[in-house]
Design an enzyme around this catalytic site. Structure first.
Site, PDB file in Angstrom:
ATOM      1  N   GLU A  92       0.821  -1.203   0.000  1.00  0.00           N
ATOM      2  CA  GLU A  92       0.000   0.000   0.000  1.00  0.00           C
ATOM      3  C   GLU A  92       0.859   1.259   0.000  1.00  0.00           C
ATOM      4  O   GLU A  92       0.510   2.261  -0.626  1.00  0.00           O
ATOM      5  CB  GLU A  92      -0.975   0.020   1.175  1.00  0.00           C
ATOM      6  CG  GLU A  92      -1.943   1.175   1.075  1.00  0.00           C
ATOM      7  CD  GLU A  92      -3.270   0.961   1.776  1.00  0.00           C
ATOM      8  OE1 GLU A  92      -4.103   1.878   1.689  1.00  0.00           O
ATOM      9  OE2 GLU A  92      -3.470  -0.087   2.399  1.00  0.00           O
ATOM     10  N   ARG A 127       5.097 -17.059  -0.579  1.00  0.00           N
ATOM     11  CA  ARG A 127       6.321 -17.701  -0.088  1.00  0.00           C
ATOM     12  C   ARG A 127       6.743 -17.023   1.198  1.00  0.00           C
ATOM     13  O   ARG A 127       6.706 -15.803   1.304  1.00  0.00           O
ATOM     14  CB  ARG A 127       7.418 -17.559  -1.144  1.00  0.00           C
ATOM     15  CG  ARG A 127       8.746 -18.169  -0.792  1.00  0.00           C
ATOM     16  CD  ARG A 127       9.805 -17.939  -1.857  1.00  0.00           C
ATOM     17  NE  ARG A 127       9.361 -18.161  -3.225  1.00  0.00           N
ATOM     18  CZ  ARG A 127       9.233 -19.354  -3.817  1.00  0.00           C
ATOM     19  NH1 ARG A 127       9.513 -20.439  -3.147  1.00  0.00           N
ATOM     20  NH2 ARG A 127       8.839 -19.441  -5.064  1.00  0.00           N
TER      21      ARG A 127
END
Length: 142
Positions: free
Chosen positions: A64, A92
């Site tokens: 963000e 991951r």
């Protein structure tokens, strides 16, 4: 052709983070491309969850941060960009080092923008993919 409408000097961009969550997490803006913004975040005691893996929320903060700042660089001085929605798929785990995020515009409209943010580990493996929807609004009068 560059999409930026405002100054994209890295020193100035990094200075905007002083005394914010961005600075607290150690996020640094590292590259401004013609149509992308890249930054890094350490994977350390500030950004991991109790099992020692990069916290998904920290990845979302990086996404963000990159997407919002990039969006704000694409609008005229009388407009600002604010987040409407963010989502993330965590792919991951990362236990140490840094992660590198790159925000790229999918749509730059008059009232909305959509950004894709890829976060990778130091080996270039995808860690998280995020999409950020932005609202473009009139700059509030102080």
């Amino acid at each position: 052709m560059s999409i930026w409408k405002k100054n994209t000097d890295l020193a100035r961009l990094n200075a905007t983070s002083e005394k914010t969550l961005t600075a607290h997490l150690g996020i640094l803006f590292t590259e401004v491309g013609d149509n992308s913004l890249t930054g890094t975040m350490p994977v350390d005691q500030r950004t991991v969850q109790p099992f020692g893996l990069l916290h998904g929320g920290a990845s979302v903060v990086l996404a963000e941060t990159l997407g919002s700042l990039a969006a704000n660089l694409t609008v005229p001085q009388d407009k600002v960009c604010v987040g409407l929605e963010v989502n993330a798929n965590h792919i991951r785990g990362v236990k140490s080092g840094i992660v590198i995020g790159t925000a790229t515009a999918l749509h730059i409209g008059y009232t909305t923008q959509i950004w894709s943010i890829e976060i990778k580990n130091e080996r270039g493996q995808l860690v998280c993919i995020s999409r950020l929807t932005i609202a473009v609004i009139n700059k509030p009068i102080p």
